[in-house]
Design an enzyme around this catalytic site. Structure first.
Site: not given
Ligand code: PMT
Length: 401
Positions: A210, A337, A341
């Site tokens: 990326n 998230k 996480k």
């Protein structure tokens, strides 16, 4: 605190006397170093009278007077005793020298030998300030942790109007105090930071990756170092020069990043996952370059290990900051998230807009915390966002320990 004030050759050099006085009023012991050009504007005697100390004007002043080894390396001795280096005014010329490591006088040589906080107050003509070379030098120095007290706008000695006037004395002195305070804020802490992209090989010459440049993670590393932390920087492939003082672990794939992070997890008290880790990797890696004629019709992919999720499972008392790169629903994704996480904070940046996010100088972010707060960081440099993130960590971490 022993503060070294470096005075360089601009018309604002006379204001350095006020900087010295203001630092003394805050009980700092000041040592003045003047460049040759500064002495064209103000005489060393002015500063000697203010500080009661001999002003250092040349690399070999002490050596010529004493002729000893110690005196010949006076710049090392001063660097070791210095707790903050303030350069006011900082001319375009001295910024260029600092950015390129040119050490041809006492101040620039001492700068290279010095590892503590550096505060610079630039002052120059508006065109010199706006010149691409000066701006590139500022960016290089910011990345290395130099703190700038930006010049003000107004009528300049050259007769022009615009940015370039040295900042007010109070702002310079406040920046010194803040640097000294922050300089020990993370004493005894180890910050583990990931930065840059990962590359997932298809064959010996091709990979999936990326656009991450590593700038965001490297800015965080420079800021953590400036606040006194030990820094472990796990970096994917990037052309950037890492900040001096960071322990750098170079990795290529998501699996290598996972292994490096987990190997050092126990040492860390703060973990920041700014890396753009590939979510998928090719199931098969060809051992030889795949021929055009033999290229497979489809690419079979499998998920990479989720490093942040694993950190979240093992985090204990560690303060964990995740990033989220989103093109839509930024707020919802950040909170999702954060929870999934097990992070203490998520920095969500909208990506895909020109000028911010991946491979850009700037960033814009929404910061959500496990305490349920959300703050918006408007578009600004990645360095400024790093400062903001550590300010928030400083407020929130004590509750986690
Ligand atoms: O490097 P720059 O050019 O300066 O650009 C900065 C940045 C845009 C890359 C950075 O600000 C950023 O957003 N980094 C996170 C990019 C990302 O991978 O976001 P994500 O939403 O896909 O992942 C969420 C979090 O999980 C991230 O902290 C990521 O590091 C982590 N992750 C993701 C996948 C995986 N397999 N393991 C992980 O740990």
């Amino acid at each position: 605190m022993r503060v070294v004030v470096g005075v360089t050759g601009g018309i604002a050099a006379y204001k350095a006397a006020e900087v010295v006085r203001a630092l003394q009023e805050r009980a700092h012991t000041v040592q003045v170093v003047m460049t040759a050009h500064a002495q064209e504007f103000v005489r060393p005697l002015t500063f000697a009278a203010l500080t009661g100390q001999k002003v250092i004007t040349g690399l070999f002043d002490a050596a010529s007077a004493q002729g000893t080894l110690e005196s010949a390396i006076e710049h090392i001795g001063v660097a070791q005793q210095c707790e903050a280096l303030v350069i006011a005014p900082a001319t375009a010329g001295v910024l260029a020298k600092l950015a390129h490591g040119i050490a041809d006088d006492f101040l620039t040589t001492m700068y290279l030998a010095y590892t503590g906080p550096v505060i610079a107050a630039p002052a120059m003509n508006v065109n010199m300030w706006q010149h691409a070379a000066t701006q590139a030098n500022l960016e290089t120095l910011r990345r290395r942790g130099v703190r700038f007290v930006e010049p003000g706008e107004g009528y300049l000695a050259c007769g022009m109007t615009g940015p370039g006037r040295m900042a007010e004395i109070e702002r310079i002195v406040a920046a010194v105090d803040q640097a000294l305070m922050q300089g020990c804020e993370l004493d005894g802490q180890t910050v583990l930071i990931t930065a840059g992209p990962t590359r997932e090989p298809l064959d010996p010459v091709r990979y999936l990756s990326n656009r991450s440049s590593g700038r965001m993670g490297f800015a965080l590393a420079a800021e953590a170092l400036g606040r006194g932390a030990q820094v472990i920087l796990v970096a994917g492939p990037t052309a950037l020069e890492p900040p001096a003082g960071a322990e750098v672990m170079r990795v290529e794939t998501a699996q290598e990043m996972y292994d490096a992070v987990l190997a050092r997890l126990n040492e860390a008290t703060i973990i920041i996952k700014a890396a753009a880790v590939a979510d998928f990797r090719p199931v098969h890696r060809a051992s030889q370059k795949v021929k055009k004629s033999a290229a497979p019709p489809a690419l079979e992919l499998e998920p990479t290990p989720d490093i942040l999720a694993e950190i979240g499972r093992r985090k204990g008392e560690r303060f964990v900051v995740g990033f989220a790169a989103e093109t839509e629903h930024v707020g919802e994704e950040a909170v999702r998230k954060l929870r999934s996480k097990n992070c203490d904070m998520v920095v969500a940046n909208r990506v895909g807009e020109p000028g911010t996010g991946f491979d850009a100088e700037d960033n814009e972010a929404l910061i959500v915390t496990a305490a349920g707060e959300a703050t918006h960081f408007p578009r600004g440099s990645k360095h400024d966002l790093a400062v903001h993130i550590f300010d928030r960590i400083h407020q929130l971490q004590p509750a986690r320990r």
